[in-house]
Design a protein around this motif. Structure first.
Motif, PDB file in Angstrom:
ATOM      1  N   TYR A 277      -1.353   4.895  -3.489  1.00  0.00           N
ATOM      2  CA  TYR A 277      -2.475   4.891  -4.423  1.00  0.00           C
ATOM      3  C   TYR A 277      -3.509   5.919  -3.957  1.00  0.00           C
ATOM      4  N   GLY A 278      -3.999   6.736  -4.878  1.00  0.00           N
ATOM      5  CA  GLY A 278      -5.018   7.722  -4.528  1.00  0.00           C
ATOM      6  C   GLY A 278      -4.510   9.142  -4.660  1.00  0.00           C
ATOM      7  N   SER A 279      -5.364  10.072  -4.272  1.00  0.00           N
ATOM      8  CA  SER A 279      -5.054  11.483  -4.462  1.00  0.00           C
ATOM      9  C   SER A 279      -4.415  12.126  -3.252  1.00  0.00           C
ATOM     10  N   GLN A 280      -4.485  11.500  -2.081  1.00  0.00           N
ATOM     11  CA  GLN A 280      -3.916  12.105  -0.892  1.00  0.00           C
ATOM     12  C   GLN A 280      -3.447  11.020   0.071  1.00  0.00           C
ATOM     13  N   HIS A 281      -2.249  11.175   0.529  1.00  0.00           N
ATOM     14  CA  HIS A 281      -1.651  10.220   1.454  1.00  0.00           C
ATOM     15  C   HIS A 281      -2.064  10.591   2.874  1.00  0.00           C
TER      16      HIS A 281
ATOM     17  N   LYS B 254       0.804  -1.217   0.000  1.00  0.00           N
ATOM     18  CA  LYS B 254       0.000   0.000   0.000  1.00  0.00           C
ATOM     19  C   LYS B 254       0.845   1.280   0.000  1.00  0.00           C
ATOM     20  N   ILE B 255       2.081   1.216   0.500  1.00  0.00           N
ATOM     21  CA  ILE B 255       2.940   2.404   0.540  1.00  0.00           C
ATOM     22  C   ILE B 255       4.374   1.988   0.242  1.00  0.00           C
TER      23      ILE B 255
ATOM     24  N   ASP C 251      -6.018  -2.271  -6.331  1.00  0.00           N
ATOM     25  CA  ASP C 251      -6.332  -3.632  -6.743  1.00  0.00           C
ATOM     26  C   ASP C 251      -5.054  -4.346  -7.161  1.00  0.00           C
ATOM     27  N   LEU C 252      -5.108  -5.657  -7.159  1.00  0.00           N
ATOM     28  CA  LEU C 252      -3.958  -6.424  -7.627  1.00  0.00           C
ATOM     29  C   LEU C 252      -3.677  -6.063  -9.080  1.00  0.00           C
TER      30      LEU C 252
END
Length: 429
Positions: A172-176, A77-78, A193-194
């Motif tokens: 992943y995404g717009s903001q951590h 995830k990070i 997603d995988l």
């Protein structure tokens, strides 16, 4: 020094390898194992007692990189680069961090373009510039703190005093989001997603339903997904397959494709616990179909070549087989035979057991065997097991393998010998 390319919201990699957001922990370990001599001094960090509430981390201190995995999904995830001096970094072919290039605020803006005003963390004295899927963290001297409101770029620094990136994160995404759980061991971040590049022509499991009569296991219903073919190529395709006791190896192969590995049992170490006096070894070896990405093993009888046992793995860190399998997301419903109140008991009266159930809750609802069998795994080349023994409890046609932290390491579902149909050996091809 590694020369790496950053792809925001996706990956960190070079010509030889790539860590992709959403990939499974075992796939990241496979990459590291393939780079022996290049990636060294790797550490795996996890919690023995709270494996579901503390992040699973791969730390590479000699490269200044940390891979943070969700403890439940066990997917990346990070990606964190916490020592910028140990790597060269590029974006779209442009180098912005190396021994010759200092990753200052001006250099980051030159490479990545304008951004919105950053966010300031007064407790850690860090200023963050956030792009989609990418954040840079700058330590700011306390004397500049009152002027941070209009953004880091609005502050006036003396020549050579511009802040330098101390840490970079890809997500992943717009903001951590930097928020952590109350225990402080889990960082919340969107989970990708995988990636299709990680499917590798294997089946992956969404859910496994254990099919049962009131007192016996019948088989498994597997909800799986894989790469789509034909016009839908490039997207995942969902499937549902059922395998049962008594199915032939050909039928299982048709349902679940060829196994990742075929393993023949050398001997049966549990034979000593059987009541029969004659314990001569069978004329042939039973064999397993190993489906690592499904978290599943299927055992076939050596004479009839039919399914006689299923093994469901939960893949908890601290277990001897950790990282061999993906977690099997099973659901097993059993009628309780104890009167104690239990959170696992549903309104319909069934005990719902999953890969995340703790043994103390299960044993309060079921009359399991009180004296467990101690299982101490060890390889043929190294007879020590650094993770210690596990305990096996029997109940009806199930064997629960329990770890010292009270989590279930595996469940073995078998067909009792007295219930199996008998076949003449000469009738088997």
């Amino acid at each position: 020094m590694l020369d790496l390319e950053i792809v925001p919201e996706r990956s960190l990699g070079c010509d030889a390898w790539e860590f992709v957001l959403g990939m499974h922990f075992s796939q990241a370990v496979s990459i590291i194992q393939s780079q022996v001599g290049t990636i060294r001094g790797v550490q795996v960090l996890y919690s023995d007692q709270n494996p579901l509430s503390v992040d699973l981390v791969i730390n590479m201190p000699q490269d200044g990189i940390r891979l943070i995995f969700d403890p439940v999904a066990q997917r990346l995830k990070i990606i964190e680069i916490y020592n910028m001096k140990l790597v060269k970094l590029r974006y779209s072919g442009m180098c912005f961090n190396s021994p010759e290039i200092t990753p200052s605020i001006e250099q980051v803006e030159h490479c990545f373009g304008a951004t919105h005003p950053g966010l300031y963390d007064s407790q850690r004295h860090l200023f963050a510039l956030n792009f989609r899927g990418l954040s840079f963290y700058f330590p700011v001297d306390s004397k500049f703190e009152p002027g941070y409101a209009h953004g880091l770029g609005s502050l006036q620094f003396p020549n050579g005093g511009s802040p330098v990136v101390s840490r970079t994160t890809i997500y992943y995404g717009s903001q951590h989001q930097l928020t952590r759980s109350a225990s402080g061991g889990r960082c919340s971040a969107p989970l990708a997603d995988l990636p299709l590049s990680c499917y590798r022509h294997q089946l992956h499991l969404r859910r496994c339903d254990v099919l049962r009569s009131p007192t016996a296991t019948l088989g498994l219903r597997l909800h799986i997904y894989t790469e789509a073919a034909g016009a839908r190529a490039g997207s995942p395709a969902a499937r549902r397959r059922v395998v049962r006791f008594g199915d032939s190896c050909q039928a299982v192969s048709r349902a679940l494709a060829a196994p990742a590995r075929l393993y023949y049992k050398a001997d049966d170490k549990m034979r000593i616990h059987r009541p029969t006096a004659r314990r001569r070894p069978p004329p042939a070896s039973d064999y397993f179909f190993n489906y690592f990405t499904l978290g599943l093993d299927v055992l076939f009888d050596a004479r009839t070549h039919q399914v006689k046992k299923f093994v469901l793995h939960t893949n908890y860190p601290g277990h001897y087989n950790f990282n061999m399998y993906h977690r099997c997301e099973f659901e097993l419903n059993v009628q309780p035979d104890k009167c104690e109140s239990n959170a696992l008991v549903e309104s319909l009266g069934a005990v719902s057991i999953t890969a995340y159930s703790k043994w103390e809750s299960v044993s309060r609802a079921l009359r399991v065997c009180e004296r467990p069998v101690v299982l101490n795994r060890a390889s043929s080349t190294n007879t020590t097991n650094p993770f210690g023994s596990t305990f096996c409890y029997g109940y009806q046609d199930m064997i629960f393998e329990v770890m010292s932290n009270n989590y279930i390491a595996s469940i073995t579902l078998y067909q009792p010998e007295g219930t199996r149909p008998h076949y003449a050996v000469s009738s088997i091809a």
